[in-house]
Scaffold this motif. Structure first.
Motif, PDB file in Angstrom:
ATOM      1  N   PRO A  26       3.383  70.202 -21.682  1.00  0.00           N
ATOM      2  CA  PRO A  26       2.066  70.382 -22.325  1.00  0.00           C
ATOM      3  C   PRO A  26       1.456  69.076 -22.820  1.00  0.00           C
ATOM      4  O   PRO A  26       0.277  68.798 -22.561  1.00  0.00           O
ATOM      5  CB  PRO A  26       2.373  71.341 -23.483  1.00  0.00           C
ATOM      6  CG  PRO A  26       3.575  72.098 -23.033  1.00  0.00           C
ATOM      7  CD  PRO A  26       4.399  71.101 -22.284  1.00  0.00           C
ATOM      8  N   LEU A  27       2.249  68.267 -23.529  1.00  0.00           N
ATOM      9  CA  LEU A  27       1.726  66.991 -24.017  1.00  0.00           C
ATOM     10  C   LEU A  27       1.408  66.053 -22.855  1.00  0.00           C
ATOM     11  O   LEU A  27       0.392  65.338 -22.873  1.00  0.00           O
ATOM     12  CB  LEU A  27       2.730  66.336 -24.971  1.00  0.00           C
ATOM     13  CG  LEU A  27       2.315  64.989 -25.568  1.00  0.00           C
ATOM     14  CD1 LEU A  27       0.992  65.117 -26.313  1.00  0.00           C
ATOM     15  CD2 LEU A  27       3.402  64.456 -26.496  1.00  0.00           C
TER      16      LEU A  27
ATOM     17  N   ALA B  58      -0.012  71.385 -28.277  1.00  0.00           N
ATOM     18  CA  ALA B  58       0.380  69.980 -28.106  1.00  0.00           C
ATOM     19  C   ALA B  58      -0.738  69.049 -28.571  1.00  0.00           C
ATOM     20  O   ALA B  58      -0.482  68.016 -29.201  1.00  0.00           O
ATOM     21  CB  ALA B  58       0.721  69.710 -26.648  1.00  0.00           C
ATOM     22  N   HIS B  59      -1.977  69.422 -28.286  1.00  0.00           N
ATOM     23  CA  HIS B  59      -3.110  68.602 -28.704  1.00  0.00           C
ATOM     24  C   HIS B  59      -3.214  68.531 -30.225  1.00  0.00           C
ATOM     25  O   HIS B  59      -3.341  67.443 -30.802  1.00  0.00           O
ATOM     26  CB  HIS B  59      -4.400  69.174 -28.115  1.00  0.00           C
ATOM     27  CG  HIS B  59      -5.650  68.533 -28.641  1.00  0.00           C
ATOM     28  ND1 HIS B  59      -6.034  67.272 -28.276  1.00  0.00           N
ATOM     29  CD2 HIS B  59      -6.580  68.977 -29.538  1.00  0.00           C
ATOM     30  CE1 HIS B  59      -7.166  66.960 -28.907  1.00  0.00           C
ATOM     31  NE2 HIS B  59      -7.501  67.967 -29.677  1.00  0.00           N
TER      32      HIS B  59
ATOM     33  N   HIS C 204      -4.275  58.169 -28.706  1.00  0.00           N
ATOM     34  CA  HIS C 204      -5.203  57.607 -27.740  1.00  0.00           C
ATOM     35  C   HIS C 204      -5.702  58.705 -26.801  1.00  0.00           C
ATOM     36  O   HIS C 204      -4.911  59.437 -26.212  1.00  0.00           O
ATOM     37  CB  HIS C 204      -4.508  56.508 -26.928  1.00  0.00           C
ATOM     38  CG  HIS C 204      -5.355  55.943 -25.838  1.00  0.00           C
ATOM     39  ND1 HIS C 204      -6.390  55.081 -26.077  1.00  0.00           N
ATOM     40  CD2 HIS C 204      -5.318  56.131 -24.496  1.00  0.00           C
ATOM     41  CE1 HIS C 204      -6.961  54.754 -24.933  1.00  0.00           C
ATOM     42  NE2 HIS C 204      -6.329  55.375 -23.958  1.00  0.00           N
ATOM     43  N   GLY C 205      -7.024  58.849 -26.673  1.00  0.00           N
ATOM     44  CA  GLY C 205      -7.596  59.834 -25.756  1.00  0.00           C
ATOM     45  C   GLY C 205      -7.751  61.218 -26.336  1.00  0.00           C
ATOM     46  O   GLY C 205      -8.161  62.147 -25.632  1.00  0.00           O
ATOM     47  N   SER C 206      -7.480  61.391 -27.622  1.00  0.00           N
ATOM     48  CA  SER C 206      -7.543  62.725 -28.227  1.00  0.00           C
ATOM     49  C   SER C 206      -8.933  63.368 -28.129  1.00  0.00           C
ATOM     50  O   SER C 206      -9.039  64.545 -27.769  1.00  0.00           O
ATOM     51  CB  SER C 206      -7.088  62.655 -29.684  1.00  0.00           C
ATOM     52  OG  SER C 206      -7.088  63.928 -30.268  1.00  0.00           O
ATOM     53  N   PRO C 207     -10.028  62.657 -28.445  1.00  0.00           N
ATOM     54  CA  PRO C 207     -11.361  63.279 -28.334  1.00  0.00           C
ATOM     55  C   PRO C 207     -11.674  63.756 -26.917  1.00  0.00           C
ATOM     56  O   PRO C 207     -12.225  64.843 -26.726  1.00  0.00           O
ATOM     57  CB  PRO C 207     -12.310  62.160 -28.785  1.00  0.00           C
ATOM     58  CG  PRO C 207     -11.474  61.279 -29.656  1.00  0.00           C
ATOM     59  CD  PRO C 207     -10.110  61.300 -29.020  1.00  0.00           C
TER      60      PRO C 207
ATOM     61  N   ILE D 282     -12.412  67.736 -25.367  1.00  0.00           N
ATOM     62  CA  ILE D 282     -13.537  68.148 -24.523  1.00  0.00           C
ATOM     63  C   ILE D 282     -13.043  68.915 -23.296  1.00  0.00           C
ATOM     64  O   ILE D 282     -13.593  69.963 -22.928  1.00  0.00           O
ATOM     65  CB  ILE D 282     -14.347  66.906 -24.091  1.00  0.00           C
ATOM     66  CG1 ILE D 282     -15.058  66.303 -25.303  1.00  0.00           C
ATOM     67  CG2 ILE D 282     -15.355  67.264 -23.000  1.00  0.00           C
ATOM     68  CD1 ILE D 282     -15.742  64.980 -25.021  1.00  0.00           C
ATOM     69  N   LEU D 283     -11.973  68.425 -22.653  1.00  0.00           N
ATOM     70  CA  LEU D 283     -11.415  69.107 -21.486  1.00  0.00           C
ATOM     71  C   LEU D 283     -10.867  70.479 -21.857  1.00  0.00           C
ATOM     72  O   LEU D 283     -11.040  71.449 -21.116  1.00  0.00           O
ATOM     73  CB  LEU D 283     -10.305  68.255 -20.864  1.00  0.00           C
ATOM     74  CG  LEU D 283     -10.745  67.066 -20.008  1.00  0.00           C
ATOM     75  CD1 LEU D 283      -9.529  66.283 -19.547  1.00  0.00           C
ATOM     76  CD2 LEU D 283     -11.567  67.528 -18.816  1.00  0.00           C
ATOM     77  N   LEU D 284     -10.198  70.554 -23.001  1.00  0.00           N
ATOM     78  CA  LEU D 284      -9.639  71.837 -23.424  1.00  0.00           C
ATOM     79  C   LEU D 284     -10.747  72.843 -23.716  1.00  0.00           C
ATOM     80  O   LEU D 284     -10.627  74.032 -23.391  1.00  0.00           O
ATOM     81  CB  LEU D 284      -8.752  71.644 -24.648  1.00  0.00           C
ATOM     82  CG  LEU D 284      -7.410  70.951 -24.385  1.00  0.00           C
ATOM     83  CD1 LEU D 284      -6.741  70.550 -25.697  1.00  0.00           C
ATOM     84  CD2 LEU D 284      -6.486  71.852 -23.582  1.00  0.00           C
TER      85      LEU D 284
END
Length: 285
Positions: free
Chosen positions: A130-131, A163-164, A171-174, A178-180
């Motif tokens: 998942p991560l 996981a999010h 890094h890349g969380s925002p 958006i993808l989720l």
């Protein structure tokens, strides 16, 4: 024991592993001096009687940072077989309090991972699926496709959200959020609304929604050229029964003389120009 280690570890071995197999430091130095082994980094060697594969490169890159290092990002995605593209740079995650020297060919990230999000696969520590999915999806173009593929075969949306949320601030969380959100909203009805918007914006007319054909209801139909447009949401919204029923339905429509174009949520969001081009070509054929 040494031969087994080298076979299982893609030809890569650490000093600690070699000594457990009975070698001394003099033995290691002799192998390097005679060209039998190659020194990849401090404490990591490669037996040079075989090909230095991508697996060996990734393993050596991770092991160069010590026992607590973890393959992450695209390196972990490739290791999990979530993508066929081998990364040029090996991403490695270590705990925050580690201060290792950065190694050529690697990208180092420092953060503390939940132990539950680190697994052993083929004798290498990697981030759990998942991560790995939510991180790899924002590392390269086409991340939505990677996420959609993972939702079909490897993981569910709830696990990705967990996981999010457990790793906010990374890094890349925002971008991952958006993808989720897109995956969560990407139902068939949302895809239908998006297709309507694309058709109207392109000035394409002559279509009808919920058109009855051969005992079925088509999402969009152009009665004149006998063209049907079908939409699909993100992969996780469908199951095995839907897959079978869709194929039975599609065959019946084709046998009734209709041409069918199917568009996924990914087609509509990432390749709208291609969608419109295909619709126009089918109408004019």
């Amino acid at each position: 024991m040494l031969a087994d280690l080298l076979r299982d570890h893609d030809g890569v071995i650490t000093v600690a592993q070699a000594k457990q197999a009975g070698l001394t430091q003099d033995d290691l130095d002799y192998r390097v001096r005679t060209g039998r082994w190659r020194r990849c980094s401090r404490g990591v060697y490669f037996a040079d009687d075989r090909e230095f594969t991508d697996r060996a490169r990734i393993r050596a890159g991770v092991w160069a940072y010590g026992d607590l290092a973890v393959a992450s990002g695209l390196a972990a995605a490739w290791w999990h077989r979530l993508t066929q593209f081998t990364p040029d740079i090996v991403e490695v995650t270590v705990p925050r309090d580690c201060r290792p020297l950065r190694r050529y060919g690697t990208k180092l990230r420092r953060r503390d991972l939940d132990p539950a999000e680190v697994i052993d696969r083929d004798h290498l520590r990697v981030t759990a699926v998942p991560l790995t999915v939510i991180e790899a999806a924002v590392r390269r173009r086409g991340g939505a496709k990677l996420m959609d593929s993972a939702l079909q075969r490897h993981v569910d949306l709830a696990a990705l959200w967990k996981a999010h949320l457990n790793n906010k601030g990374r890094h890349g969380s925002p971008a991952a959020r958006i993808l989720l959100r897109a995956a969560e909203d990407g139902t068939r009805s949302a895809a239908e609304r998006l297709l309507v918007k694309l058709l109207r914006h392109a000035g394409i007319t002559g279509w009808q929604t919920n058109y009855r054909v051969a005992g079925y209801i088509a999402d969009f139909a152009f009665p004149g050229p006998k063209l049907i447009l079908e939409t699909d949401g993100f992969a996780f919204h469908s199951d095995a029964d839907d897959f079978v029923n869709d194929r039975i339905r599609q065959n019946a429509l084709i046998l009734a003389g209709w041409q069918i174009l199917r568009f996924t949520w990914l087609d509509l969001t990432e390749y709208p120009d291609r969608v419109i081009a295909q619709v126009q070509h089918a109408r004019n054929a």
